[in-house]
Design a protein around this motif. Structure first.
Motif, short mmCIF file in Angstrom:
data_model
loop_
_atom_site.label_atom_id
_atom_site.label_comp_id
_atom_site.label_asym_id
_atom_site.label_seq_id
_atom_site.Cartn_x
_atom_site.Cartn_y
_atom_site.Cartn_z
N LEU A 1 2.74 8.49 9.07
CA LEU A 1 3.51 7.68 8.13
C LEU A 1 4.99 7.59 8.44
CD1 LEU A 1 1.88 9.09 4.86
CD2 LEU A 1 1.32 6.97 6.03
N PHE B 1 -1.49 2.07 8.11
CA PHE B 1 -2.70 1.95 7.29
C PHE B 1 -3.95 2.15 8.15
CE2 PHE B 1 -6.07 -0.88 5.60
CZ PHE B 1 -6.34 -0.18 4.42
N MET C 1 -4.28 5.79 9.12
CA MET C 1 -4.76 6.59 7.99
C MET C 1 -6.27 6.44 7.84
SD MET C 1 -2.38 8.31 6.33
CE MET C 1 -3.16 8.49 4.74
N LYS D 1 3.21 10.56 -4.97
CA LYS D 1 3.46 9.52 -3.96
C LYS D 1 4.34 10.09 -2.85
CE LYS D 1 4.47 5.26 -5.21
NZ LYS D 1 5.24 4.07 -5.64
N VAL E 1 -4.95 6.22 -0.42
CA VAL E 1 -4.15 5.02 -0.14
C VAL E 1 -4.40 4.05 -1.29
CG1 VAL E 1 -3.69 3.12 1.43
CG2 VAL E 1 -4.32 5.37 2.34
N ARG F 1 0.85 -1.19 0.00
CA ARG F 1 0.00 0.00 0.00
C ARG F 1 0.88 1.24 0.00
NH1 ARG F 1 -2.75 -3.21 3.96
NH2 ARG F 1 -4.81 -3.92 3.22
N SER F 2 0.55 2.19 -0.86
CA SER F 2 1.27 3.45 -0.94
C SER F 2 0.31 4.61 -0.73
CB SER F 2 1.97 3.59 -2.31
OG SER F 2 2.93 2.58 -2.49
N VAL F 3 0.83 5.73 -0.30
CA VAL F 3 0.01 6.91 -0.02
C VAL F 3 0.33 8.00 -1.03
CG1 VAL F 3 -0.60 8.67 1.68
CG2 VAL F 3 -0.06 6.34 2.42
#
Length: 454
Positions: free
Chosen positions: A122, A155, A158, A145, A170, A97-99
């Motif tokens: 984060l 996660f 968030m 990103k 996300v 998972r990336s933000v």
């Protein structure tokens, strides 16, 4: 009598004409009324709809238009596997998972506060987030990103703060994973996020695309990367998906198989240990590279996340762990004796059965050269290569001549005639100049010592 008849006929004609005109007027009036009624009805319907949209539901629709967004979400293509000669996995992919942040979702003056909140969630510095925003521009229509491969704790945090974080997304992605860590790192290479220059050069890359940066990952990137897909969705201000409007599925990359042998690679790297150097194992019958190791090495998995300043400093340190010492950084040394042997035999100066005397030392052109241990007497090419006799090949090289050695060196790939792009190496791979080329390139004449040291 005829006059009376004539008068009656004229009167009847006048009455009929009048009646027809009256009927026509009534018909036209009726049609006009119907048409006006239709027009009035249509205007009334539209007016009613306009009043409903503007006055009755105006606040609701304005809020929906403000809060909901249509977004094109890239779907990462699964990168092709890299396997050894027996099909065992050397590089694979895993879900992460990336933000991302959408710069236009907030006014520029609000982003510093949001960046501070994101920093605590984060474990990414506020300054790094703002620097990325400023570099892309607060009016950028593309997402940026700010964190990759976030852990479960981040996660969940968030998700809990989603209502207070506008313009944050996300996203599920695919990241590269090397199950054997440092094993064959210089050959496999590593992947990373596409730079701005790479995005501009490849318009088909989405923001956040993962591409090869070194080694086989770089050279075989077009085969491994696949084709990304897209999802068109409607999302609210919290980044929550409301509905899917369309989807284009990604196409996975094509797997590739190397000649490396996993077990042999482990054995070679274990034998090399922590020493600075290199080791290569080649199948002499086919030329296939079975193992190739270089030390010190690095772990390509660190590039799947955020590289710390300490890690980057070590990679750029004096030991140069990025340097593939099996292919770069060293003169060929005694391995060049194979080139001299080929040139001597192929040029006809010597036969495979020729024998040459060897000595403890030998003087050529007024310069004394030593054997690395002692003289081996009268020996042929097989023993000379087995002993790696210096004085044998000094004599053979001088007698064969620089022109022949240069020619056959090029035939064997030195000087760029062999494509090493698969190993992530570009450009010229050494040179073996002739006397004329040395004079042209360096303005220096050829010396007998040049022939000896080839």
């Amino acid at each position: 009598m005829s006059r009376n008849l004539s008068f009656k006929q004229s009167s009847s004609y006048v009455d009929n004409s009048y009646a027809e005109k009256a009927q026509f007027k009534r018909t036209r009036l009726f049609r006009a009324i119907v048409l006006m009624s239709l027009v009035t009805s249509l205007i009334g319907v539209n007016l009613y709809r306009l009043v409903e949209l503007q006055l009755v539901r105006g606040a609701e629709l304005r809020e929906r238009a403000e809060n909901n967004r249509i977004r094109l979400i890239p779907m990462a293509a699964k990168r092709g596997l890299i396997r050894d000669r027996k099909g065992r996995i050397l590089a694979s992919s895993r879900s992460i998972r990336s933000v991302y942040v959408w710069p236009r979702e907030q006014p520029a003056e609000k982003w510093p506060d949001t960046a501070a909140k994101l920093s605590s969630l984060l474990k990414v510095s506020r300054e790094d987030i703002l620097q990325k925003l400023e570099k892309a521009g607060y009016d950028s229509r593309l997402p940026i990103k700010i964190a990759s491969d976030i852990d479960r704790t981040s996660f969940v945090a968030m998700a809990e703060q989603a209502g207070n974080l506008r313009g944050i997304e996300v996203r599920s992605e695919v990241n590269r994973h090397y199950p054997h860590g440092t094993l064959a790192a210089h050959i496999l290479g590593y992947t990373g996020e596409a730079t701005r220059e790479e995005l501009e050069a490849n318009p088909e890359y989405p923001m956040g695309a993962i591409v090869g940066k070194m080694g086989v990952e770089l050279s075989a990137n077009p085969t491994l990367q696949g084709v990304w897909g897209n999802r068109l969705i409607e999302a609210n201000a919290k980044g929550e998906e409301l509905q899917e409007l369309g989807i284009e599925y990604p196409t996975a990359g094509v797997p590739i198989q190397l000649t490396l042998d996993l077990d042999l690679q482990k054995t070679v790297e274990k034998a090399l240990g922590d020493r600075v150097g290199a080791a290569v194992v080649i199948d002499v019958k086919t030329g296939a590279v079975l193992a190739i190791a270089s030390g010190p090495t690095f772990n390509p998995n660190i590039f799947s996340g955020r590289v710390t300043s300490q890690e980057w400093k070590r990679l750029q340190g004096p030991q140069k762990p990025f340097l593939n010492r099996a292919l770069q950084g060293y003169p060929p040394g005694s391995t060049f004796k194979t080139v001299t042997s080929v040139a001597a035999i192929q040029s006809g100066t010597y036969s495979p059965n020729s024998k040459v005397p060897t000595y403890n030392t030998i003087t050529i052109g007024g310069i004394t050269f030593k054997e690395h241990s002692r003289g081996y007497g009268l020996i042929g090419f097989r023993d000379a290569l087995a002993y790696s006799s210096n004085t044998f090949f000094y004599q053979v090289g001088v007698n064969t001549g620089a022109e022949a050695v240069s020619k056959w060196g090029r035939e064997l790939g030195i000087g760029g005639s062999i494509d090493l792009e698969l190993l992530g190496l570009n450009g010229n791979h050494g040179q073996i100049p002739t006397p004329a080329e040395k004079d042209r390139m360096y303005g220096e004449p050829w010396h007998i010592a040049d022939s000896v040291t080839m």
